[in-house]
Scaffold this active site. Structure first.
Site, PDB file in Angstrom:
ATOM      1  NE  ARG A  80      22.457  -8.277  34.918  1.00  0.00           N
ATOM      2  CZ  ARG A  80      21.956  -7.053  34.785  1.00  0.00           C
ATOM      3  NH1 ARG A  80      20.779  -6.877  34.194  1.00  0.00           N
ATOM      4  NH2 ARG A  80      22.631  -6.004  35.211  1.00  0.00           N
ATOM      5  CB  SER A 120      28.811  -7.912  37.835  1.00  0.00           C
ATOM      6  OG  SER A 120      28.970  -6.512  37.765  1.00  0.00           O
ATOM      7  CD  GLU A 174      25.389 -10.121  36.081  1.00  0.00           C
ATOM      8  OE1 GLU A 174      25.866  -9.406  35.191  1.00  0.00           O
ATOM      9  OE2 GLU A 174      24.879  -9.674  37.124  1.00  0.00           O
TER      10      GLU A 174
END
Length: 306
Positions: A177, A227, A297
Site C-alpha cells: 500500500r 477495507s 488504508e
C-alpha cells in the site's frame, strides 16, 4: 465564502462549463457518501487538461487535490479548500500485444475486462477493486493475493515541479500500500501493465469466481471506502476488530460491518466525524486489547467542520 471562485474564468478557457462545479458537495463524488463542499471541482477529459490545470494551480498558489473514483477516500465535513481534480473521464485503454496501457481515470474492472477480451492473464485480481488506475498505482492496490506491483511495467507521472516523468517498475518503489508516487505526492497520468497470454475462458472463470467471493463477503450494500485499515504485520485487521468485540459497533450513523469487520460503513446517514470517531475508537480498542496498531488504508482529506 468561496475565495477561489475568482479563478473560475481561468479554467473556463479550456473546460466545458458542465465540468466546472463550484461548491461541489463531495459526498456526491465519494463512495462513503460523506464530506463537505470543494470550492472548485474540475472534471478533465484528457491528460492535457490535467497538466494545464496543475500548471495554473501552481502559478496561482491554489491548493489542489487529485482524486479518482472516490472509492478509497474520506472527505471531512468541512470540505476541501481550493481545487479538486476528479480524473474519471480520462480513461482510455489500449492493448498492444501483452501490454495494456490505461489512463489514470480508467476503472480497474474495465482494464481487467480489456485484458480478458485480449486473452491476457494476470490482472484478474483487480476485477472487483472499485478504483481507478491512478489510485491503484498510488497505493499499490491489491486483492486476492495479487497487487499492482506484480503486473505494472511503467507509469507516466507529473512531479511536484510539473515535469512529466516515465517511471519504471523499480523506480515506482511499490511496497505494501505504498509507492514513490505516494511518498513524493506525484500524480499518475497513465500506466502500462505487462501481462501473459492465456485462455479467455479460464480467465473469465477466475474473474467470475473472484466477483462471487467479493459479493458474498463484503458489505457492498452500504456506502464504504473498502477495507478501512491496512493489514498489520502478522495479523488481519478484520479478525482483530472482530476479536475485540467490535463487530456491529456504531458511533452515530457509522458502524463496523456485521458482514466483514474490516469495513467501516455508512449505515445510516453518517457524517465524516462519525466515521473518524469510529476509526479512532477501533484503533484504541485494538491497541488496548492486543497491543497492535491499526493504520487507516482510507485516504483522509479536507477540513473539519467549524
Amino acid at each position: 465564502m468561496n475565495k477561489y471562485k475568482v479563478f473560475e474564468n481561468l479554467f473556463k478557457e479550456f473546460y466545458k462549463s458542465e465540468n466546472i462545479i463550484l461548491d461541489a458537495e463531495m459526498k456526491n463524488y465519494v463512495h462513503f457518501r460523506v464530506g463537505g463542499p470543494a470550492d472548485i471541482l474540475l472534471i478533465p477529459e484528457n491528460k492535457e487538461q490535467i497538466i494545464r490545470t496543475i500548471e495554473i494551480c501552481n502559478e496561482k498558489n491554489i491548493p489542489f487535490y487529485v482524486v479518482g473514483n472516490g472509492s478509497n477516500l474520506l472527505v471531512k465535513d468541512g470540505g476541501i479548500e481550493g481545487v479538486v481534480i476528479k480524473l474519471n473521464d480520462v480513461k482510455n485503454i489500449n492493448v498492444y500485444g501483452d501490454i495494456v496501457e490505461a489512463e489514470c481515470g480508467a476503472m480497474l474492472k474495465d482494464v481487467s475486462n480489456a485484458a480478458l477480451k485480449s486473452s491476457l492473464t494476470g490482472f484478474e485480481f483487480a476485477c472487483g477493486i472499485p478504483g481507478t488506475v491512478g489510485g491503484a498505482v498510488f497505493m499499490n492496490a491489491g486483492a486476492y493475493n495479487g497487487e499492482i506491483a506484480n503486473v505494472i511495467d511503467s507509469a507516466e507521472v507529473i512531479d511536484n515541479e510539473g515535469k512529466i516523468l516515465s517511471l519504471s517498475k523499480d523506480e515506482l518503489e511499490l511496497g505494501y500500500r505504498s509507492s514513490i508516487v505516494m511518498k513524493k505526492n506525484y500524480i499518475v497520468l497513465s500506466a502500462k501493465f505487462k501481462l501473459q497470454n492465456g485462455d479467455e475462458k479460464e480467465i473469465k472463470e477466475v474473474v467470475d469466481d473472484l466477483t462471487c467471493k467479493r459479493e458474498s463477503k463484503q458489505p457492498l450494500e452500504y456506502p464504504s471506502a473498502g477495507s478501512t485499515f491496512k493489514r498489520p504485520e502478522g495479523y488481519f485487521a478484520g479478525k482483530l476488530i472482530q476479536d475485540a468485540g467490535l463487530k456491529g459497533y456504531s458511533i452515530g450513523g457509522a458502524a463496523v460491518s456485521e458482514k466483514h469487520s474490516g469495513f467501516v460503513i455508512n449505515k445510516n446517514g453518517a457524517t465524516a466525524k462519525d466515521i473518524l470517531d469510529l476509526i479512532a475508537y477501533i484503533q484504541s480498542e485494538v491497541k488496548r486489547q492486543f497491543d497492535v496498531e491499526l493504520h487507516p488504508e482510507v485516504r483522509i482529506i479536507g477540513e473539519d467542520k467549524r
